[in-house]
Motif scaffolding. Structure first.
Motif, PDB file in Angstrom:
ATOM      1  N   SER A  47      28.779  22.888  13.489  1.00 47.25           N
ATOM      2  CA  SER A  47      28.764  22.320  14.851  1.00 47.25           C
ATOM      3  C   SER A  47      30.119  22.446  15.522  1.00 47.25           C
ATOM      4  O   SER A  47      30.201  22.816  16.703  1.00 47.25           O
ATOM      5  CB  SER A  47      28.360  20.839  14.802  1.00 47.25           C
ATOM      6  OG  SER A  47      27.069  20.707  14.287  1.00 47.25           O
ATOM      7  N   ASN A  50      30.509  25.771  16.739  1.00 45.48           N
ATOM      8  CA  ASN A  50      29.384  26.184  17.592  1.00 45.48           C
ATOM      9  C   ASN A  50      28.602  27.351  16.995  1.00 45.48           C
ATOM     10  O   ASN A  50      28.135  28.241  17.706  1.00 45.48           O
ATOM     11  CB  ASN A  50      29.895  26.546  19.001  1.00 45.48           C
ATOM     12  CG  ASN A  50      28.817  26.398  20.058  1.00 45.48           C
ATOM     13  OD1 ASN A  50      27.742  25.827  19.800  1.00 45.48           O
ATOM     14  ND2 ASN A  50      29.065  26.902  21.245  1.00 45.48           N
ATOM     15  N   THR A  58      26.954  23.062  20.955  1.00 46.60           N
ATOM     16  CA  THR A  58      27.911  21.964  20.836  1.00 46.60           C
ATOM     17  C   THR A  58      28.506  21.607  22.187  1.00 46.60           C
ATOM     18  O   THR A  58      28.900  22.483  22.950  1.00 46.60           O
ATOM     19  CB  THR A  58      29.036  22.372  19.863  1.00 46.60           C
ATOM     20  OG1 THR A  58      28.435  22.712  18.612  1.00 46.60           O
ATOM     21  CG2 THR A  58      30.044  21.242  19.669  1.00 46.60           C
ATOM     22  N   THR A  59      28.552  20.299  22.459  1.00 47.69           N
ATOM     23  CA  THR A  59      29.254  19.792  23.635  1.00 47.69           C
ATOM     24  C   THR A  59      30.630  19.311  23.176  1.00 47.69           C
ATOM     25  O   THR A  59      30.725  18.568  22.191  1.00 47.69           O
ATOM     26  CB  THR A  59      28.475  18.611  24.264  1.00 47.69           C
ATOM     27  OG1 THR A  59      27.178  19.069  24.635  1.00 47.69           O
ATOM     28  CG2 THR A  59      29.186  18.065  25.488  1.00 47.69           C
ATOM     29  N   TYR A  60      31.677  19.744  23.877  1.00 46.93           N
ATOM     30  CA  TYR A  60      33.056  19.361  23.495  1.00 46.93           C
ATOM     31  C   TYR A  60      33.585  18.293  24.435  1.00 46.93           C
ATOM     32  O   TYR A  60      33.182  18.269  25.591  1.00 46.93           O
ATOM     33  CB  TYR A  60      33.964  20.603  23.511  1.00 46.93           C
ATOM     34  CG  TYR A  60      33.544  21.602  22.447  1.00 46.93           C
ATOM     35  CD1 TYR A  60      33.989  21.472  21.145  1.00 46.93           C
ATOM     36  CD2 TYR A  60      32.675  22.641  22.762  1.00 46.93           C
ATOM     37  CE1 TYR A  60      33.587  22.369  20.156  1.00 46.93           C
ATOM     38  CE2 TYR A  60      32.262  23.545  21.779  1.00 46.93           C
ATOM     39  CZ  TYR A  60      32.729  23.394  20.490  1.00 46.93           C
ATOM     40  OH  TYR A  60      32.326  24.276  19.518  1.00 46.93           O
ATOM     41  N   ILE A  62      34.000  17.323  20.359  1.00 44.81           N
ATOM     42  CA  ILE A  62      33.058  16.878  19.337  1.00 44.81           C
ATOM     43  C   ILE A  62      33.821  16.059  18.293  1.00 44.81           C
ATOM     44  O   ILE A  62      34.900  16.447  17.863  1.00 44.81           O
ATOM     45  CB  ILE A  62      32.346  18.076  18.677  1.00 44.81           C
ATOM     46  CG1 ILE A  62      31.417  17.591  17.553  1.00 44.81           C
ATOM     47  CG2 ILE A  62      33.319  19.129  18.147  1.00 44.81           C
ATOM     48  CD1 ILE A  62      30.567  18.689  16.898  1.00 44.81           C
ATOM     49  N   ASN A 119      27.076  14.756  18.750  1.00 43.62           N
ATOM     50  CA  ASN A 119      26.621  15.894  19.563  1.00 43.62           C
ATOM     51  C   ASN A 119      25.190  15.727  20.077  1.00 43.62           C
ATOM     52  O   ASN A 119      24.442  16.688  20.187  1.00 43.62           O
ATOM     53  CB  ASN A 119      26.766  17.204  18.777  1.00 43.62           C
ATOM     54  CG  ASN A 119      26.617  18.431  19.662  1.00 43.62           C
ATOM     55  OD1 ASN A 119      27.090  18.442  20.795  1.00 43.62           O
ATOM     56  ND2 ASN A 119      25.942  19.448  19.159  1.00 43.62           N
ATOM     57  N   VAL A 128      28.084  12.450  24.986  1.00 43.74           N
ATOM     58  CA  VAL A 128      27.419  12.671  23.703  1.00 43.74           C
ATOM     59  C   VAL A 128      27.879  11.646  22.672  1.00 43.74           C
ATOM     60  O   VAL A 128      28.933  11.025  22.819  1.00 43.74           O
ATOM     61  CB  VAL A 128      27.681  14.095  23.139  1.00 43.74           C
ATOM     62  CG1 VAL A 128      26.977  15.150  23.969  1.00 43.74           C
ATOM     63  CG2 VAL A 128      29.163  14.379  23.009  1.00 43.74           C
ATOM     64  N   TYR A 130      29.375  10.261  19.202  1.00 47.92           N
ATOM     65  CA  TYR A 130      30.537  10.635  18.386  1.00 47.92           C
ATOM     66  C   TYR A 130      30.332  10.140  16.966  1.00 47.92           C
ATOM     67  O   TYR A 130      29.936   8.994  16.747  1.00 47.92           O
ATOM     68  CB  TYR A 130      31.813  10.018  18.969  1.00 47.92           C
ATOM     69  CG  TYR A 130      32.242  10.609  20.306  1.00 47.92           C
ATOM     70  CD1 TYR A 130      32.202  11.987  20.516  1.00 47.92           C
ATOM     71  CD2 TYR A 130      32.691   9.784  21.337  1.00 47.92           C
ATOM     72  CE1 TYR A 130      32.605  12.530  21.734  1.00 47.92           C
ATOM     73  CE2 TYR A 130      33.097  10.322  22.557  1.00 47.92           C
ATOM     74  CZ  TYR A 130      33.053  11.697  22.750  1.00 47.92           C
ATOM     75  OH  TYR A 130      33.454  12.231  23.948  1.00 47.92           O
TER      76      TYR A 130
END
Ligand code: NAP
Ligand code: ZN
Length: 352
Positions: A47, A50, A58-60, A62, A119, A128, A130
């Motif tokens: 993750s 990515n 993946t959203t950063y 992360i 995520n 998102v 954590y």
């Protein structure tokens, strides 16, 4: 809302580094936990980098980590199962819809609206979720697990993912005494798979690409060890397995293992190669073989697994590290150089 220390990555090429994140104040159903140990799963690495961008982007930033054990520091007014001072654990899930047929069957791990520990959309704070590379976490009581008090805490953390992910499919597919069971890949998941298969009474064969893990595999409970790059050794087991658990984190030849299954045998994939695996039809049709997959486990079964580990004194073999060594640990994970789970001692985060 309150601030807590964490380690995060800001892009797929960045290392993990120290940061501060916000957590919600506990609502009436929430449990606040001071995190003592958090395991490092290969999924954290997939993750952070990515590597599953096509399926689970993946959203950063992360904050990874879903093998969490700690101590309860505060509970909401409606919480009944936990009180401050209790040991508690959190795995890969922090929420689900609770109403779908899968949730009703205790299979939150297959809920279409499940919320992963990191995520995933955070309905409380936006952004998102954590994960556990952090000082503290706030989780709905329904997703908090009870920790057997006789187990060493650092070795208990990996049970929350590596443990349940291997326990669940073995239970589902009937791994018991008299069955011949293979475990492919001796890493975090694999070594737990060996321990469970052994505890369930099966004849256990480990397949490894690392000949130097042979002695450890036998010590962990394997009856036999096969170095998978040796085709002659592999051939000796053709058509003989009832069940094979494949934990490999990268692309590999799955046909080599399918061909080792007997009539109606089952190979379950839990390793999540970022690239698709090629399956030859002949590998399946030749003996009515089954290829399946499995995703962690539901909350009731996760508690059952923890209790089983308490009764049978099962924990992970861990290398405890300070969080400052997390990037080094990731590099070693890529090289299959882990014996057999890195676990972060979260006390090390206090000095950041
Ligand atoms: P890990 O500790 O890195 O172990 C993976 C093992 O696979 C390695 O130690 C190595 O064992 C073997 N391996 C690695 N690369 C290989 C290659 N190219 N060819 C053949 N064998 C290779 O990882 P983990 O934390 O156990 O996770 C394993 C996989 O399961 C990851 O993909 C992870 O994302 C996934 N996972 C899935 C679930 C689920 O719910 N399905 C849950 C957690 C994790 P040897 O040295 O013995 O060959
Ligand atoms: Zn995991």
């Amino acid at each position: 809302m309150y601030n807590t220390k964490a380690y995060s990555a800001v892009s797929e090429t960045s290392p993990l580094s120290s940061t501060t994140i916000e957590r919600r104040d506990p609502t009436e159903h929430d449990v606040q936990i001071e995190i003592l140990f958090c395991g490092i799963c290969h999924s954290d690495l997939h993750s952070v980098r990515n590597e599953w961008s096509e399926f689970l982007p993946t959203t950063y930033p992360i904050v990874p980590g879903h093998e969490i054990v700690g101590r309860v520091t505060q509970v909401g007014s409606a919480v009944t199962k936990y009180k401050p001072g209790d040991l508690a654990a959190v795995g890969c899930l922090v929420d689900s819809d609770g109403t779908c047929p899968n949730c009703k069957a205790g299979l939150e791990n297959f809920c279409p609206n499940q919320i992963l520990t990191f995520n995933a959309p955070d309905k409380h704070l936006g952004g998102v979720t954590y994960g556990g590379y952090s000082d503290s976490v706030v989780v709905d009581e329904r997703f908090v697990l009870r920790v057997p008090t006789n187990l060493a805490l650092a070795g208990t953390a990996p049970l929350l993912c590596a443990g349940i992910t291997t326990y669940s499919p073995m239970r589902h597919w009937g791994v018991t005494e008299g069955k011949k069971v293979g475990v492919v890949g001796l890493g975090g998941l694999g070594h737990m798979g060996v321990k469970f298969a052994r505890a369930f009474g099966a004849h256990v064969v480990v397949f490894t690409t690392s000949p130097d893990k042979t002695e450890d595999a036998l010590r962990l409970g394997a009856d036999e060890v096969v170095v998978s790059r040796n085709t002659d050794e592999m051939q000796k087991h053709a058509g003989s397995f009832d069940f094979i658990l494949d934990t490999v984190a990268a692309k590999h030849d799955i046909n080599a293992y399918l061909n080792l299954l007997r009539l109606d045998g089952n190979l379950t994939l839990v390793g999540v190669s970022p690239n698709p695996l090629d399956v030859a039809a002949f590998s399946l049709i030749a003996a009515r073989r089954n290829l399946s997959g499995s995703n962690i486990g539901g909350i009731p079964e996760t508690q059952e697994m923890l209790d089983f580990c308490g009764e049978h004194n099962i924990t992970a073999d861990v290398e405890v590290i300070p969080i400052q060594k997390v990037n080094e640990a990731y590099e070693r994970l890529v090289k299959s150089d882990v014996k057999y789970r890195f676990v972060i001692d979260m006390a090390s985060l206090k000095s950041e």
